[in-house]
Design a protein around this motif. Structure first.
Motif, mmCIF file in Angstrom:
data_model
loop_
_atom_site.group_PDB
_atom_site.id
_atom_site.type_symbol
_atom_site.label_atom_id
_atom_site.label_comp_id
_atom_site.label_asym_id
_atom_site.label_seq_id
_atom_site.Cartn_x
_atom_site.Cartn_y
_atom_site.Cartn_z
ATOM 1 N N ALA A 3 7.948 -0.059 -5.887
ATOM 2 C CA ALA A 3 6.372 -0.162 -5.744
ATOM 3 C C ALA A 3 5.956 -0.857 -7.130
ATOM 4 O O ALA A 3 6.201 -0.100 -8.204
ATOM 5 C CB ALA A 3 6.131 1.252 -5.560
ATOM 6 N N LEU A 242 -1.310 -2.860 7.092
ATOM 7 C CA LEU A 242 -2.069 -1.650 7.145
ATOM 8 C C LEU A 242 -3.493 -1.991 6.920
ATOM 9 O O LEU A 242 -4.310 -1.333 6.948
ATOM 10 C CB LEU A 242 -1.449 -0.663 6.464
ATOM 11 N N GLN A 264 3.643 -0.937 -2.574
ATOM 12 C CA GLN A 264 3.939 0.393 -1.875
ATOM 13 C C GLN A 264 3.396 0.351 -0.377
ATOM 14 O O GLN A 264 4.038 0.867 0.388
ATOM 15 C CB GLN A 264 3.197 1.509 -2.602
ATOM 16 N N ILE A 265 2.337 -0.441 -0.260
ATOM 17 C CA ILE A 265 1.748 -0.471 1.122
ATOM 18 C C ILE A 265 3.081 -0.873 1.862
ATOM 19 O O ILE A 265 3.302 -0.818 3.102
ATOM 20 C CB ILE A 265 0.500 -1.378 1.125
ATOM 21 N N GLU A 267 6.115 -0.689 1.733
ATOM 22 C CA GLU A 267 7.059 0.223 1.949
ATOM 23 C C GLU A 267 6.510 1.169 3.110
ATOM 24 O O GLU A 267 7.378 1.540 4.068
ATOM 25 C CB GLU A 267 7.509 1.217 0.609
ATOM 26 N N ASP A 268 5.150 1.491 2.966
ATOM 27 C CA ASP A 268 4.806 2.629 3.905
ATOM 28 C C ASP A 268 4.751 1.847 5.071
ATOM 29 O O ASP A 268 4.770 2.473 6.449
ATOM 30 C CB ASP A 268 3.409 2.835 3.401
ATOM 31 N N ASP A 271 8.004 1.752 6.845
ATOM 32 C CA ASP A 271 8.560 2.909 7.248
ATOM 33 C C ASP A 271 7.977 3.349 8.787
ATOM 34 O O ASP A 271 8.611 3.989 9.276
ATOM 35 C CB ASP A 271 7.953 4.092 6.449
ATOM 36 N N SER A 272 6.732 2.779 8.984
ATOM 37 C CA SER A 272 6.122 2.952 10.286
ATOM 38 C C SER A 272 6.821 2.107 11.345
ATOM 39 O O SER A 272 7.200 2.318 12.480
ATOM 40 C CB SER A 272 4.735 2.998 10.273
#
Length: 292
Positions: A3, A242, A264-265, A267-268, A271-272
């Motif tokens: 990140a 996102l 980091q966005i 990665e998140d 993940d979703s």
């Protein structure tokens, strides 16, 4: 993926036709300002030094001039900033032609903050009016560039319309896709425009965001600018899954917007959505996988 946050400057430069030194000086001023404001990356639009004037004899002559690529490298080192300096039309000799036919290509570069050219990309998907003047990269593979900011993929303008190009980059690990563009409102037929004169604006607003979501990538879209009411589409932006656009040009005039890209966005979002995980499966069910 580690990140990291970094600021990116998207410069919606208005390229005055064949005013290369004047265009460079304005680009330099924007880049210097971007560096002062803490940006680690500056991106310029397609044809940012020449504009698109293929019938001007100076346009092809400029393809032999490597002076400005060197100048951008020196500027990157001096300002300690990574630069994608739009695109350059370049002459290359075709080894397949007897006597070495000279061919024109449209090429984008990634220059590091130390002034080193880390990689390049030659446009594959030419817009219809370019095809009488330029050669496409053909079957040369898309490749990812390792940069101080992460793994970067370069595309150019009409490549935006081809999701296969993005897939070819993200399946190699690209997290950031940079698209210098010279997008105008003149490309559609009168019949097409009769349905909706704002069609190109809708195309860009929807497609740039879609590419960010469907590839879990940061999309940096730098479009050429012009005077208000001109033929240019504008809409330069930085878009994230996102989030949608995190920085976006207002109007079509020459300007610079700066946004902070937070990896980091990505990665998140992954993940979703798990899009990249699905693409990596050995039994991925779409037979046509990118081999571009």
């Amino acid at each position: 993926m580690t990140a990291k946050k970094f600021k990116c400057a998207v410069i919606q430069l208005h390229p005055e036709p064949m005013q290369m030194e004047a265009n460079f000086q304005r680009a330099r001023a924007f880049i210097q300002q971007a560096a002062t404001e803490g940006a680690e990356l500056a991106v310029l639009p397609e044809y940012c030094l020449t504009s698109w004037v293929p019938l001007d004899p100076r346009f092809a002559d400029a393809a032999d001039d490597r002076t400005y690529l060197t100048k951008f490298c020196e500027l990157a080192k001096k300002c300690n900033i990574n630069i994608v300096p739009g695109t350059f039309v370049e002459k290359h000799v075709s080894p397949d032609e007897e006597g070495g036919k000279k061919m024109l290509y449209n090429v984008a570069y990634f220059i590091s903050n130390t002034g080193e050219v880390l990689g390049s990309y030659t446009k594959k998907n030419l817009w219809h009016t370019e095809r009488a003047h330029l050669e496409a990269a053909g079957h040369n593979p898309h490749s990812v560039i390792d940069t101080p900011l992460g793994k970067v993929g370069l595309l150019i303008c009409w490549d935006l319309a081809f999701p296969e190009a993005f897939r070819a980059l993200v399946t190699q690990g690209a997290n950031i896709i940079i698209i210098p563009t010279f997008w105008t409102l003149e490309g559609l037929s009168e019949a097409a425009l009769s349905f909706n004169p704002n069609s190109e604006t809708i195309f860009l607003q929807s497609t740039v965001v879609s590419r960010a979501y469907e590839n879990i990538a940061a999309i940096i879209f730098s479009s050429a600018g012009g005077r208000e009411g001109s033929r240019f589409a504008g809409l330069s932006q930085i878009t994230m899954p996102l989030m949608g656009p995190i920085a976006k040009a207002e109007g079509t005039h020459e300007q610079m917007v700066i946004g902070e890209i937070d990896l980091q966005i990505l990665e998140d979002a992954e993940d979703s959505y798990k899009i990249r995980a699905d693409l990596a499966q050995p039994d991925y069910h779409y037979a046509v996988r990118p081999k571009i």
